[in-house]
Design a protein around this motif. Structure first.
Motif, PDB file in Angstrom:
ATOM      1  N   ASP A   6     -13.107  50.040 106.462  1.00 35.72           N
ATOM      2  CA  ASP A   6     -12.981  48.591 106.634  1.00 35.72           C
ATOM      3  C   ASP A   6     -13.513  48.093 107.977  1.00 35.72           C
ATOM      4  O   ASP A   6     -12.843  47.373 108.714  1.00 35.72           O
ATOM      5  CB  ASP A   6     -11.517  48.173 106.461  1.00 35.72           C
ATOM      6  CG  ASP A   6     -11.381  46.698 106.089  1.00 35.72           C
ATOM      7  OD1 ASP A   6     -12.418  46.019 105.941  1.00 35.72           O
ATOM      8  OD2 ASP A   6     -10.241  46.232 105.968  1.00 35.72           O
ATOM      9  N   ASN A   7     -14.745  48.500 108.304  1.00 35.45           N
ATOM     10  CA  ASN A   7     -15.463  47.922 109.428  1.00 35.45           C
ATOM     11  C   ASN A   7     -16.684  47.174 108.872  1.00 35.45           C
ATOM     12  O   ASN A   7     -16.654  46.745 107.720  1.00 35.45           O
ATOM     13  CB  ASN A   7     -15.843  49.017 110.431  1.00 35.45           C
ATOM     14  CG  ASN A   7     -14.650  49.426 111.295  1.00 35.45           C
ATOM     15  OD1 ASN A   7     -14.227  48.692 112.183  1.00 35.45           O
ATOM     16  ND2 ASN A   7     -14.090  50.611 111.024  1.00 35.45           N
ATOM     17  N   MET A   8     -17.715  47.020 109.669  1.00 32.14           N
ATOM     18  CA  MET A   8     -18.897  46.267 109.213  1.00 32.14           C
ATOM     19  C   MET A   8     -20.151  47.136 109.316  1.00 32.14           C
ATOM     20  O   MET A   8     -21.235  46.668 109.636  1.00 32.14           O
ATOM     21  CB  MET A   8     -19.057  45.005 110.066  1.00 32.14           C
ATOM     22  CG  MET A   8     -17.835  44.116 110.122  1.00 32.14           C
ATOM     23  SD  MET A   8     -17.455  43.349 108.540  1.00 32.14           S
ATOM     24  CE  MET A   8     -18.797  42.183 108.402  1.00 32.14           C
ATOM     25  N   LEU A   9     -19.985  48.436 109.051  1.00 30.25           N
ATOM     26  CA  LEU A   9     -21.077  49.389 109.220  1.00 30.25           C
ATOM     27  C   LEU A   9     -22.107  49.256 108.105  1.00 30.25           C
ATOM     28  O   LEU A   9     -21.750  49.017 106.949  1.00 30.25           O
ATOM     29  CB  LEU A   9     -20.521  50.811 109.253  1.00 30.25           C
ATOM     30  CG  LEU A   9     -19.447  51.066 110.324  1.00 30.25           C
ATOM     31  CD1 LEU A   9     -18.892  52.472 110.177  1.00 30.25           C
ATOM     32  CD2 LEU A   9     -19.995  50.825 111.717  1.00 30.25           C
ATOM     33  N   GLN A  10     -23.367  49.476 108.481  1.00 27.99           N
ATOM     34  CA  GLN A  10     -24.458  49.351 107.516  1.00 27.99           C
ATOM     35  C   GLN A  10     -25.356  50.583 107.562  1.00 27.99           C
ATOM     36  O   GLN A  10     -24.940  51.643 108.024  1.00 27.99           O
ATOM     37  CB  GLN A  10     -25.243  48.065 107.788  1.00 27.99           C
ATOM     38  CG  GLN A  10     -24.410  46.804 107.569  1.00 27.99           C
ATOM     39  CD  GLN A  10     -25.204  45.541 107.806  1.00 27.99           C
ATOM     40  OE1 GLN A  10     -25.869  45.387 108.827  1.00 27.99           O
ATOM     41  NE2 GLN A  10     -25.131  44.611 106.852  1.00 27.99           N
ATOM     42  N   GLY A  11     -26.594  50.408 107.099  1.00 27.55           N
ATOM     43  CA  GLY A  11     -27.495  51.537 106.880  1.00 27.55           C
ATOM     44  C   GLY A  11     -27.828  52.368 108.099  1.00 27.55           C
ATOM     45  O   GLY A  11     -27.918  53.600 108.017  1.00 27.55           O
TER      46      GLY A  11
ATOM     47  N   GLY B 160     -11.102  69.066 121.300  1.00 20.51           N
ATOM     48  CA  GLY B 160      -9.744  69.302 120.825  1.00 20.51           C
ATOM     49  C   GLY B 160      -9.319  68.440 119.656  1.00 20.51           C
ATOM     50  O   GLY B 160      -8.616  68.908 118.751  1.00 20.51           O
ATOM     51  N   LEU B 161      -9.727  67.170 119.641  1.00 18.34           N
ATOM     52  CA  LEU B 161      -9.236  66.226 118.645  1.00 18.34           C
ATOM     53  C   LEU B 161      -9.635  66.649 117.228  1.00 18.34           C
ATOM     54  O   LEU B 161     -10.791  66.971 116.965  1.00 18.34           O
ATOM     55  CB  LEU B 161      -9.773  64.823 118.942  1.00 18.34           C
ATOM     56  CG  LEU B 161      -8.986  63.658 118.329  1.00 18.34           C
ATOM     57  CD1 LEU B 161      -7.613  63.545 118.993  1.00 18.34           C
ATOM     58  CD2 LEU B 161      -9.748  62.351 118.492  1.00 18.34           C
ATOM     59  N   ALA B 162      -8.660  66.614 116.316  1.00 15.10           N
ATOM     60  CA  ALA B 162      -8.910  66.974 114.918  1.00 15.10           C
ATOM     61  C   ALA B 162      -8.905  65.758 114.000  1.00 15.10           C
ATOM     62  O   ALA B 162      -9.507  65.786 112.923  1.00 15.10           O
ATOM     63  CB  ALA B 162      -7.877  67.984 114.438  1.00 15.10           C
ATOM     64  N   SER B 163      -8.219  64.670 114.406  1.00 24.45           N
ATOM     65  CA  SER B 163      -8.094  63.494 113.548  1.00 24.45           C
ATOM     66  C   SER B 163      -8.318  62.229 114.366  1.00 24.45           C
ATOM     67  O   SER B 163      -7.636  62.002 115.369  1.00 24.45           O
ATOM     68  CB  SER B 163      -6.713  63.460 112.898  1.00 24.45           C
ATOM     69  OG  SER B 163      -6.533  62.279 112.134  1.00 24.45           O
ATOM     70  N   LEU B 164      -9.254  61.391 113.915  1.00 23.92           N
ATOM     71  CA  LEU B 164      -9.582  60.136 114.604  1.00 23.92           C
ATOM     72  C   LEU B 164      -9.604  58.996 113.595  1.00 23.92           C
ATOM     73  O   LEU B 164     -10.343  59.042 112.615  1.00 23.92           O
ATOM     74  CB  LEU B 164     -10.944  60.237 115.287  1.00 23.92           C
ATOM     75  CG  LEU B 164     -11.475  58.964 115.961  1.00 23.92           C
ATOM     76  CD1 LEU B 164     -10.571  58.543 117.119  1.00 23.92           C
ATOM     77  CD2 LEU B 164     -12.902  59.169 116.451  1.00 23.92           C
ATOM     78  N   ASP B 165      -8.785  57.958 113.846  1.00 18.72           N
ATOM     79  CA  ASP B 165      -8.699  56.807 112.945  1.00 18.72           C
ATOM     80  C   ASP B 165      -9.154  55.555 113.681  1.00 18.72           C
ATOM     81  O   ASP B 165      -8.533  55.123 114.650  1.00 18.72           O
ATOM     82  CB  ASP B 165      -7.262  56.637 112.454  1.00 18.72           C
ATOM     83  CG  ASP B 165      -7.160  55.654 111.285  1.00 18.72           C
ATOM     84  OD1 ASP B 165      -8.058  54.798 111.148  1.00 18.72           O
ATOM     85  OD2 ASP B 165      -6.183  55.735 110.520  1.00 18.72           O
ATOM     86  N   LEU B 166     -10.263  54.964 113.207  1.00 17.92           N
ATOM     87  CA  LEU B 166     -10.790  53.719 113.763  1.00 17.92           C
ATOM     88  C   LEU B 166     -10.835  52.633 112.684  1.00 17.92           C
ATOM     89  O   LEU B 166     -11.710  51.771 112.685  1.00 17.92           O
ATOM     90  CB  LEU B 166     -12.192  53.951 114.339  1.00 17.92           C
ATOM     91  CG  LEU B 166     -12.269  54.916 115.535  1.00 17.92           C
ATOM     92  CD1 LEU B 166     -13.717  55.176 115.915  1.00 17.92           C
ATOM     93  CD2 LEU B 166     -11.504  54.359 116.714  1.00 17.92           C
ATOM     94  N   TYR B 167      -9.878  52.672 111.795  1.00 18.79           N
ATOM     95  CA  TYR B 167      -9.786  51.714 110.694  1.00 18.79           C
ATOM     96  C   TYR B 167      -9.764  50.269 111.203  1.00 18.79           C
ATOM     97  O   TYR B 167      -9.021  49.924 112.117  1.00 18.79           O
ATOM     98  CB  TYR B 167      -8.520  52.025 109.889  1.00 18.79           C
ATOM     99  CG  TYR B 167      -7.986  50.904 109.025  1.00 18.79           C
ATOM    100  CD1 TYR B 167      -8.709  50.442 107.925  1.00 18.79           C
ATOM    101  CD2 TYR B 167      -6.750  50.320 109.301  1.00 18.79           C
ATOM    102  CE1 TYR B 167      -8.218  49.423 107.129  1.00 18.79           C
ATOM    103  CE2 TYR B 167      -6.245  49.308 108.506  1.00 18.79           C
ATOM    104  CZ  TYR B 167      -6.978  48.853 107.419  1.00 18.79           C
ATOM    105  OH  TYR B 167      -6.480  47.838 106.635  1.00 18.79           O
TER     106      TYR B 167
END
Length: 273
Positions: A161-166, A125-132
């Motif tokens: 603005d998280n710490m995600l990498q390759g 159901g969810l259309a918008s997810l913000d994990l900023y």
């Protein structure tokens, strides 16, 4: 007072923004309890209110068990951690009425991101997810991305603005390429290379073009749906009017019968005098 008003069966409010009030766990719990019975509210902003885990648990009960009216929920900047994410994940596993969820500026971390990923793998159901800005590294980003890869309903995702990498970026590329409904995907301010950014950007642009090209057909379908709904409403109105007329006729017949009964009673009384 707000919570008591929301709990009233006659509450007319559909949108409520009480963000930035910092009313803490007690206020959040009261609002959450009210949502168990509220049937009018569609949009709720609870950002920056210092909600505690108990408030999130009660909110979870409401949105899992009874409330299917709320479609937009903002919980940003409440210091929510992995335990809170577990409750929110349980909501997403069973509640497909919620369309927008903002969890930005919290402390979900790797544990919370993984739990949200598990939930999004089954949510439809969810259309918008913000994990900023949730302090998510690859340890949480990879399971989150794997969950998102199973999802086909999300139209907007923010991992800004998280710490995600390759390692996470590699899966996020597949997310962008496989989900044709995805029209906005913000991965800025992470440690992700330009090449991965470009692949994701181009995929989203292709989805946007396809979405725009199909706009006319979507509008036709929506107009058709609305016209069919209008016909059903007219028919329902006719049925209601007919029922009201029958009710008036029945009431008139009942009154006639009552009058005749009164005449018979009076006649009997005269005979015994």
């Amino acid at each position: 007072a707000v919570a008591r008003f929301l709990a009233l069966p006659s509450c007319p409010v559909t949108r409520l923004d009480i963000g930035g009030n910092k009313f803490g766990g007690d206020g959040g719990t009261a609002i959450a309890y009210a949502l168990q019975t509220n049937k009018s509210l569609t949009s709720l902003n609870l950002e920056d209110n210092r909600l505690d885990l108990l408030a999130i648990k009660i909110l979870g009960v409401a949105l899992r068990e009874s409330n299917r009216t709320l479609t937009s929920l903002i919980l940003g900047n409440n210091q929510l951690d992995g335990k809170a994410a577990a409750e929110i994940g349980d909501i997403l596993k069973v509640n497909n009425a919620l369309l927008k969820l903002d969890l930005g500026l919290n402390k979900l971390g790797n544990e919370g991101a993984a739990l949200i990923g598990q939930a999004m793998a089954v949510n439809t159901g969810l259309a918008s997810l913000d994990l900023y800005k949730n302090n998510i590294h690859d340890a949480g980003g990879v399971p989150l991305a794997k969950g998102l890869l199973q999802n086909r309903t999300l139209q907007k995702i923010s991992l800004r603005d998280n710490m995600l990498q390759g390692d996470t970026a590699e899966i996020l590329r597949d997310v962008a390429l496989s989900n044709e409904n995805l029209l906005s995907f913000d991965i800025s301010y992470n440690d992700i290379c330009f090449k991965d950014h470009k692949v994701i950007e181009q995929a989203v642009k292709a989805h946007l073009k396809k979405y725009a090209d199909g706009a006319e057909e979507r509008y036709r379908r929506e107009i058709k749906r609305l016209r069919e709904q209008e016909v059903r409403l007219v028919e329902t109105k006719k049925d209601i009017v007919a029922e009201q007329m029958h009710r008036v006729e029945w009431e008139n017949q009942a009154q006639v019968a009552e009058d005749e009964l009164q005449i018979i009673r009076k006649e009997k009384e005269r005979r015994y005098e």
